[in-house]
Design an enzyme around this catalytic site. Structure first.
Site, PDB file in Angstrom:
ATOM      1  N   ASP A 189       0.811  -1.212   0.000  1.00 33.69           N
ATOM      2  CA  ASP A 189       0.000   0.000   0.000  1.00 33.69           C
ATOM      3  C   ASP A 189       0.852   1.275   0.000  1.00 33.69           C
ATOM      4  OD1 ASP A 189       0.927   0.213   2.624  1.00 33.69           O
ATOM      5  OD2 ASP A 189      -0.866  -0.735   3.467  1.00 33.69           O
ATOM      6  N   SER A 190       0.276   2.354   0.501  1.00 37.06           N
ATOM      7  CA  SER A 190       0.951   3.659   0.458  1.00 37.06           C
ATOM      8  C   SER A 190       2.250   3.701   1.243  1.00 37.06           C
ATOM      9  CB  SER A 190       0.024   4.744   0.995  1.00 37.06           C
ATOM     10  OG  SER A 190      -0.412   4.410   2.300  1.00 37.06           O
ATOM     11  N   THR A 191       2.449   2.775   2.181  1.00 38.75           N
ATOM     12  CA  THR A 191       3.698   2.777   2.937  1.00 38.75           C
ATOM     13  C   THR A 191       4.881   2.398   2.043  1.00 38.75           C
ATOM     14  OG1 THR A 191       3.218   0.513   3.624  1.00 38.75           O
ATOM     15  CG2 THR A 191       2.633   2.262   5.166  1.00 38.75           C
ATOM     16  N   ALA A 192       4.589   1.843   0.854  1.00 44.71           N
ATOM     17  CA  ALA A 192       5.668   1.406  -0.041  1.00 44.71           C
ATOM     18  C   ALA A 192       5.512   1.927  -1.470  1.00 44.71           C
ATOM     19  CB  ALA A 192       5.736  -0.120  -0.065  1.00 44.71           C
TER      20      ALA A 192
ATOM     21  N   HIS B 188       0.209   9.046   7.228  1.00 43.27           N
ATOM     22  CA  HIS B 188       1.535   8.520   6.865  1.00 43.27           C
ATOM     23  C   HIS B 188       2.688   9.123   7.651  1.00 43.27           C
ATOM     24  CE1 HIS B 188      -1.163   8.051   3.346  1.00 43.27           C
ATOM     25  NE2 HIS B 188      -0.728   6.810   3.478  1.00 43.27           N
TER      26      HIS B 188
END
Ligand code: NAG
Length: 377
Positions: free
Chosen positions: A33-36, A345
């Site tokens: 997801d957005s963490t990567a 985030h």
């Protein structure tokens, strides 16, 4: 005393970095997801889960808004660099993968897509409503044919394409050799849990978490069948402590129910990884406990040089968490003192701490081995 221990732990982490600097993985494949995400969603026209505008990227080289959900680099970038790679693998959607795998400089691909999850529905409707503001008519999203995110299942299909391109280029045994030594990094499930919680689902918690484990198992088995053997798995952080979720707690504290789901998911993942590694004797893995890592920072911010762990650096309204970071948002002055960049985030500083801990950290934070040991295994 506690402070000294942390300093020692960080020194040990650095020592590990230098000791194993030669143990490199030939390629890194990143999912989640957005963490990567390093820009996947920029290639989805009309996606509501894009973030390729300022102030995002303000600390990236040239202040470029690359599509990363960060003021700079994310943990996937920083881990790739710690693992000796000069640059973070590029987004699959930015490449012609058949020619990309032929290049001598080929070192991996990033499939991660912000807003996505293990379940195909995640990020397409409910979560989008929740994360990116409620439109006047909620059915707008349901009717829309636009694709907001690339779900994990589709990321797996994309990897299948890359796998076939590799076979064409280096043959079956070359491909098997490359993939068995490569790192498969996966960071997902937070968005599934957000969706479950905020949709007011009547599915019991145990049943929902176990359905996520079943989906994860299916995808891990897909990767294993295609030759993957080294897995770096990031479980769910204390997502109830995101600035956006604190808004649902009248005291401004963390939303405990979400944190409970995160802890339950970690237990499920621990059991799943153990089971798979018994079945595949040549499989190796690191399971990053980002819950433990992050809650430790939230409870002892000063030990890690953070001044603000509740509100977002960039956003608006209460806790700077009532909107995403955009050109008209409030921007904090000392970004490195904040744990959170935006309402969901981490800042680059927080991501760097996470990457260093995953790479060289102790078993409390990453087990049964850390990423440095995984690379060397
Ligand atoms: C809200 O935060 C407080 C701590 O400040 C905590 O004790 C309480 O359980 C939280 N409430 C919810 C609904 O999570």
């Amino acid at each position: 005393m506690a402070k000294r221990l942390v300093v020692i732990a960080l020194c040990l982490a650095m020592a590990a970095v230098f000791r194993t600097a030669n143990a490199e993985v030939p390629a890194i494949f990143i999912f989640g997801d957005s963490t990567a995400d390093v820009g996947t969603n920029n290639f989805l026209p009309g996606s509501k889960a894009r973030i390729d505008f300022p102030f995002n990227g303000i600390d990236f080289p040239n202040g470029k808004a690359t599509g990363r959900f960060s003021n700079g680099l994310n943990s996937a970038d920083l881990l790739a660099m710690l693992m000796g790679h000069k640059r973070s693998p590029p987004p699959f959607l930015s490449l012609d993968s058949a020619s990309a795998v032929k290049r001598r400089s080929f070192r991996g691909i990033n499939f991660a897509s912000g807003g996505s999850g293990l379940l195909d529905i995640t990020g397409q409707t409910m979560l989008t409503l929740m994360k990116f503001g409620t439109p006047k008519d909620p059915n707008d999203f349901l009717r829309s044919k636009q694709k907001n995110v690339v779900p994990l299942g589709e990321q797996m299909q994309q990897f299948h394409t890359v796998h076939d391109n590799l076979i064409d280029t280096m043959g079956p045994s070359g491909t098997e050799n490359l993939l068995s030594k490569s790192l498969f990094f996966i960071s997902t499930a937070s968005n599934d849990i957000f969706g479950y919680y905020h949709s007011g689902s009547t599915i019991p918690k145990e049943e929902f978490i176990s359905s996520l484990g079943i989906a994860y198992e299916k995808y891990l088995r897909t990767l294993l069948s295609l030759g993957a053997r080294k897995f770096g798995i990031i479980s769910v952080p204390p997502i109830g402590c995101c600035p956006s979720q604190r808004l649902y707690n009248a005291t401004g504290g963390c939303l405990e129910e979400l944190n409970e789901h995160a802890r339950a998911f970690h237990v499920t993942m621990g059991a799943l990884m153990e089971k798979l590694s018994c079945e595949y004797s040549d499989m190796k893995y690191s399971l990053g406990n980002t819950y433990e890592m992050t809650i430790n920072v939230i409870e002892n911010p000063a030990l890690f040089n953070f001044k603000e762990v509740a509100s977002a650096c960039c956003g608006s309204g209460k806790l700077n968490a009532e909107s995403f970071c955009e050109p008209k948002a409030n921007l904090c002055s000392k970004r490195s003192e904040y744990l959170f960049w935006d309402l969901f985030h981490p800042t680059q500083t927080a991501s760097k701490l996470a990457a260093l801990t995953l790479y060289g950290g102790e078993q409390r934070f990453v087990s049964p081995i850390n990423f440095a040991q995984l690379a060397a295994a």
